[in-house]
Design a protein around this motif. Structure first.
Motif, mmCIF file in Angstrom:
data_model
loop_
_atom_site.group_PDB
_atom_site.id
_atom_site.type_symbol
_atom_site.label_atom_id
_atom_site.label_comp_id
_atom_site.label_asym_id
_atom_site.label_seq_id
_atom_site.Cartn_x
_atom_site.Cartn_y
_atom_site.Cartn_z
ATOM 1 N N UNK A 182 -6.350 -0.735 2.104
ATOM 2 C CA UNK A 182 -5.269 -1.593 1.628
ATOM 3 C C UNK A 182 -5.762 -2.562 0.555
ATOM 4 N N UNK A 183 -6.901 -3.185 0.816
ATOM 5 C CA UNK A 183 -7.442 -4.182 -0.109
ATOM 6 C C UNK A 183 -7.894 -3.538 -1.428
ATOM 7 N N UNK A 184 -8.571 -2.407 -1.325
ATOM 8 C CA UNK A 184 -9.063 -1.746 -2.539
ATOM 9 C C UNK A 184 -7.898 -1.206 -3.374
ATOM 10 N N UNK A 228 -4.541 -1.715 -8.188
ATOM 11 C CA UNK A 228 -3.166 -1.688 -8.658
ATOM 12 C C UNK A 228 -2.463 -0.369 -8.400
ATOM 13 N N UNK A 229 -2.838 0.291 -7.303
ATOM 14 C CA UNK A 229 -2.210 1.554 -6.932
ATOM 15 C C UNK A 229 -1.766 1.467 -5.475
ATOM 16 N N UNK A 230 -0.964 2.425 -5.051
ATOM 17 C CA UNK A 230 -0.515 2.420 -3.657
ATOM 18 C C UNK A 230 -1.645 2.891 -2.738
ATOM 19 N N UNK A 231 -1.520 2.544 -1.463
ATOM 20 C CA UNK A 231 -2.500 3.024 -0.497
ATOM 21 C C UNK A 231 -2.485 4.558 -0.444
ATOM 22 N N UNK A 232 -1.300 5.126 -0.525
ATOM 23 C CA UNK A 232 -1.195 6.583 -0.505
ATOM 24 C C UNK A 232 -1.946 7.198 -1.687
ATOM 25 N N UNK A 233 -1.763 6.625 -2.854
ATOM 26 C CA UNK A 233 -2.453 7.145 -4.044
ATOM 27 C C UNK A 233 -3.956 6.986 -3.903
#
Ligand code: SF4
Ligand code: SF4
Length: 114
Positions: free
Chosen positions: A37-39, A44-49
């Motif tokens: 989540x933090x990274x 600047x991307x979604x967690x899924x991405x």
């Protein structure tokens, strides 16, 4: 990175010299759900991405690890020793060599005793 093992019994502490060697070793760089989540937010991307583009199942099939570049270095290593996610890098990275290390690590790591 190689698999972890308990810190030896010397009790010594070591200061990283930022040689970047540990970012070029083959092996898992474990990343937790919270770290994902933090990274992802940092990039600047979604967690899924992030999971899709930057992680794989680790060798023990117990969680996710950051993927490698073709030469085996971590995907986030730039040049010799620049981590693209330095500000938010995983605990697995932060912990070496003081929180964990492995037999022979002193031959590969340039950290100095403090
Ligand atoms: S996340 Fe950064 S510190 Fe960790 S292995 Fe990759 S480049 Fe190195
Ligand atoms: S190998 Fe050791 S000195 Fe080099 S970057 Fe990693 S922890 Fe720091």
């Amino acid at each position: 990175m190689p698999e972890s093992s308990p810190l030896d019994s010397t009790g010594l502490r070591f200061l990283c010299q930022r040689c970047g060697n540990c970012c070029r070793w083959p092996g898992d760089v474990h990343v937790t759900g919270r770290e994902i989540s933090v990274i992802a937010e940092f990039l600047g991307i979604s967690e899924h991405a992030f999971v899709q583009d930057y992680t794989r199942i680790n060798a023990r099939r117990t969680g996710l690890s950051i993927i490698d570049q073709p030469d085996g270095a971590c995907i986030f290593l730039e040049g010799v020793n620049v981590c693209r996610i330095q500000a938010v890098k995983p605990e697995h990275c932060k912990g070496f060599p003081n929180a964990w290390n492995f037999p022979g690590w002193r031959d590969l790591c340039e950290a100095v005793e403090v």
